[in-house]
Design a protein around this motif. Structure first.
Motif, PDB file in Angstrom:
ATOM      1  N   LYS A  61     -29.938  14.903  38.780  1.00 57.94           N
ATOM      2  CA  LYS A  61     -29.265  16.050  38.169  1.00 57.94           C
ATOM      3  C   LYS A  61     -29.705  17.363  38.823  1.00 57.94           C
ATOM      4  CE  LYS A  61     -29.045  18.516  33.729  1.00 57.94           C
ATOM      5  NZ  LYS A  61     -29.448  18.485  32.293  1.00 57.94           N
ATOM      6  N   PHE A  62     -30.975  17.457  39.184  1.00 58.32           N
ATOM      7  CA  PHE A  62     -31.513  18.679  39.789  1.00 58.32           C
ATOM      8  C   PHE A  62     -31.628  18.584  41.302  1.00 58.32           C
ATOM      9  CE2 PHE A  62     -33.385  18.491  35.478  1.00 58.32           C
ATOM     10  CZ  PHE A  62     -32.821  19.649  34.952  1.00 58.32           C
ATOM     11  N   VAL A  63     -31.698  17.353  41.820  1.00 57.86           N
ATOM     12  CA  VAL A  63     -31.873  17.143  43.260  1.00 57.86           C
ATOM     13  C   VAL A  63     -30.788  16.170  43.736  1.00 57.86           C
ATOM     14  CG1 VAL A  63     -33.480  16.444  45.070  1.00 57.86           C
ATOM     15  CG2 VAL A  63     -34.358  17.477  42.955  1.00 57.86           C
ATOM     16  N   PHE A 101     -44.930  24.002  35.531  1.00 53.78           N
ATOM     17  CA  PHE A 101     -46.154  23.396  35.007  1.00 53.78           C
ATOM     18  C   PHE A 101     -46.011  21.882  34.974  1.00 53.78           C
ATOM     19  CE2 PHE A 101     -43.399  24.066  31.392  1.00 53.78           C
ATOM     20  CZ  PHE A 101     -43.578  22.942  30.587  1.00 53.78           C
ATOM     21  N   ALA A 102     -47.132  21.219  34.709  1.00 53.28           N
ATOM     22  CA  ALA A 102     -47.126  19.756  34.637  1.00 53.28           C
ATOM     23  C   ALA A 102     -48.068  19.297  33.549  1.00 53.28           C
ATOM     24  CB  ALA A 102     -47.536  19.154  35.979  1.00 53.28           C
ATOM     25  N   VAL A 140     -43.575  16.765  35.657  1.00 58.75           N
ATOM     26  CA  VAL A 140     -43.434  18.085  36.272  1.00 58.75           C
ATOM     27  C   VAL A 140     -42.216  18.797  35.698  1.00 58.75           C
ATOM     28  CG1 VAL A 140     -43.171  19.338  38.442  1.00 58.75           C
ATOM     29  CG2 VAL A 140     -44.530  17.228  38.375  1.00 58.75           C
ATOM     30  N   TYR A 141     -42.423  20.030  35.254  1.00 59.79           N
ATOM     31  CA  TYR A 141     -41.382  20.803  34.567  1.00 59.79           C
ATOM     32  C   TYR A 141     -40.969  22.031  35.380  1.00 59.79           C
ATOM     33  CZ  TYR A 141     -42.507  18.178  30.304  1.00 59.79           C
ATOM     34  OH  TYR A 141     -42.706  17.174  29.374  1.00 59.79           O
ATOM     35  N   LEU A 142     -39.693  22.406  35.223  1.00 58.56           N
ATOM     36  CA  LEU A 142     -39.183  23.641  35.803  1.00 58.56           C
ATOM     37  C   LEU A 142     -39.472  24.820  34.879  1.00 58.56           C
ATOM     38  CD1 LEU A 142     -35.739  22.306  37.081  1.00 58.56           C
ATOM     39  CD2 LEU A 142     -37.833  22.660  38.411  1.00 58.56           C
ATOM     40  N   ASP A 143     -39.157  26.013  35.351  1.00 56.77           N
ATOM     41  CA  ASP A 143     -39.483  27.209  34.573  1.00 56.77           C
ATOM     42  C   ASP A 143     -38.669  27.334  33.290  1.00 56.77           C
ATOM     43  OD1 ASP A 143     -37.161  27.645  36.011  1.00 56.77           O
ATOM     44  OD2 ASP A 143     -37.541  29.781  36.321  1.00 56.77           O
ATOM     45  N   TYR A 199     -41.239  12.671  37.384  1.00 57.54           N
ATOM     46  CA  TYR A 199     -42.397  11.914  36.908  1.00 57.54           C
ATOM     47  C   TYR A 199     -43.056  11.279  38.127  1.00 57.54           C
ATOM     48  CZ  TYR A 199     -45.190   8.085  35.082  1.00 57.54           C
ATOM     49  OH  TYR A 199     -46.223   7.222  34.834  1.00 57.54           O
ATOM     50  N   THR A 200     -44.358  11.473  38.244  1.00 61.66           N
ATOM     51  CA  THR A 200     -45.094  10.980  39.405  1.00 61.66           C
ATOM     52  C   THR A 200     -46.288  10.160  38.967  1.00 61.66           C
ATOM     53  OG1 THR A 200     -44.469  12.898  40.757  1.00 61.66           O
ATOM     54  CG2 THR A 200     -46.396  11.654  41.474  1.00 61.66           C
TER      55      THR A 200
END
Length: 239
Positions: free
Chosen positions: A147-149, A175-176, A208-211, A218-219
């Motif tokens: 969706k974002f990439v 942030f994460a 990992v979150y966007l602003d 998820y890693t």
């Protein structure tokens, strides 16, 4: 020059520790002996030792001296959010990323929970091993929301996902949330990592979150035990 002599001593000792010429867990000579070796004062030696201690090369033990620490590890900040490329480049070591998988997948139930999505949304699955000084010592498993990439290439995965997200796609990583555990090695770990005699790995799981607080990625990073330490800076608040 006299003012900088402690820096020259610091650099020489630090270089020998990094190259293994002074072995980890060994004791440095006493301040008196070092002063004689470098033809300087004990005060100058003390300044150099303090700097070595501050930068993680030695630990000063009262009544015993200075023990050399193991510096053949990468420092991964617990509270920081940095890419492997950024850490590897600052280490000065020879490194490479090996891409083993780059595919679009439909997430299973566990991955849906990690990414907080439905099973209908497609996710990029990227499996990479990180090679440092010709040893594969990290296995990174990344799951990124399409969706974002919309697109990712192998070249991007070899260089830096974060650089692509931020510089090319204009995403703002904010942030994460992290979880760190020690777990038994899996078949996948043995397949992609040079495990040697180790049968456990350090596992760091990141969301990992966007602003805008959207969950991007998820890693799961799986680290060989002997090569990595996780650091943070903590300050006690006095009330």
């Amino acid at each position: 020059m006299r003012e900088n002599k402690y820096m020259l001593i610091y650099n020489e000792l630090a270089d020998k520790i990094q190259k293994g010429k002074i072995e980890s867990n060994s004791m440095l000579p006493s301040e008196h002996i070092l002063a004689e070796q470098f033809s300087t004062s004990r005060e100058t030696i003390r300044k150099a030792l303090n700097l070595l201690s501050q930068n993680g090369y030695i630990q000063k033990i009262k009544g015993k001296g200075s023990v050399v620490l193991d510096v053949k590890k990468f420092d991964f900040p617990v509270s920081g959010l940095v890419s492997f490329r950024e850490i590897a480049e600052s280490s000065g070591k020879a490194w490479r990323t090996n891409v083993h998988e780059l595919v679009l997948v439909k997430p299973d139930e566990t991955l849906c929970q990690h990414l907080k999505i439905s099973g209908k949304e497609e996710v990029w699955q990227v499996i990479r091993s990180r090679e440092v000084d010709q040893e594969n010592i990290i296995l990174d498993k990344d799951y990124i929301r399409r969706k974002f990439v919309p697109t990712i290439t192998k070249d991007i995965c070899e260089v830096s996902l974060y650089r692509y997200f931020e510089k090319k796609l204009g995403l703002v990583i904010s942030f994460a949330k992290k979880e760190i555990t020690v777990e038994e090695a899996t078949e996948e770990d043995y397949k992609y990592l040079d495990m040697k005699e180790y049968n456990h790995v350090v596992v760091v799981r990141n969301q990992v979150y966007l602003d805008d607080t959207s969950l991007l990625q998820y890693t799961e990073s799986r680290h060989r035990l002997d090569k990595f330490r996780f650091v943070d800076f903590a300050r006690r608040e006095h009330r």
